[in-house]
Design a protein around this motif. Sequence first.
Motif: not given
Lengths: 116, 117
Positions: A114-116, A80-82, A16-19
């Motif tokens: 790495t998306v957790t 919106s990272l998955e 859900g974060n933006d990077k």
Amino acid sequence: DTAVSQTPKYLVTQMGNDKSIKCEQNLGHDTMYWYKQDSKKFLKIMFSYNNKELIINETVPNRFSPKSPDKAHLNLHINSLELGDSAVYFCASSQDRKVSYNSPLHFGNGTRLTVT
Amino acid sequence: AQSVTQLDSQVPVFEEAPVELRCNYSSSVSVYLFWYVQYPNQGLQLLLKYLSGSTLVKGINGFEAEFNKSQTSFHLRKPSVHISDTAEYFCAVSDQGQTDSWGKLQFGAGTQVVVTP
């Protein structure tokens, strides 16, 4: 040193974060690229920019947005990272608009996301 | 559109032994051919490239590749490997002509070379 450099080298974040990932090349090349390497080491092109113009835009979710402020820089912003976005992202550059014998790709060292 | 097939996903080899990594490609036009190496936790580095002319191409670190037009192959070889050659090796092609794939570098799935003493 002349090179393609990208930052950060490692990026761990929650769903859900933006990077953003940044890339810079001091080779004087005209074209920059983003490649994605999945867990099986398969490499797939995502985007390329030539002198700030988007010229390759593969089938990538629109959560991914490249930005090129000048021909030496190409950033990748991901909204919106998955979980499935976890991969190694490589920046690359080439002298000319297209890859060829005289204009091979030069790669950065990658950003492991790495998306957790 | 072009495609690249690396026939071996992993190649174990003893130090000082020879190694051959196989690559086959297909394309409707002439292609540029490349081999890249990826050492652990690093980016890809160009080993060698081919356009035309002599079918044997020499690259860095003692590697060479042989182009075979009739078999559409571009196999990579090294006569004597070192521990430091342990890495992932990628064959890649790019169309010369103005096709939909023109200018894009298509990679094979990679071959992991593991050199043991």
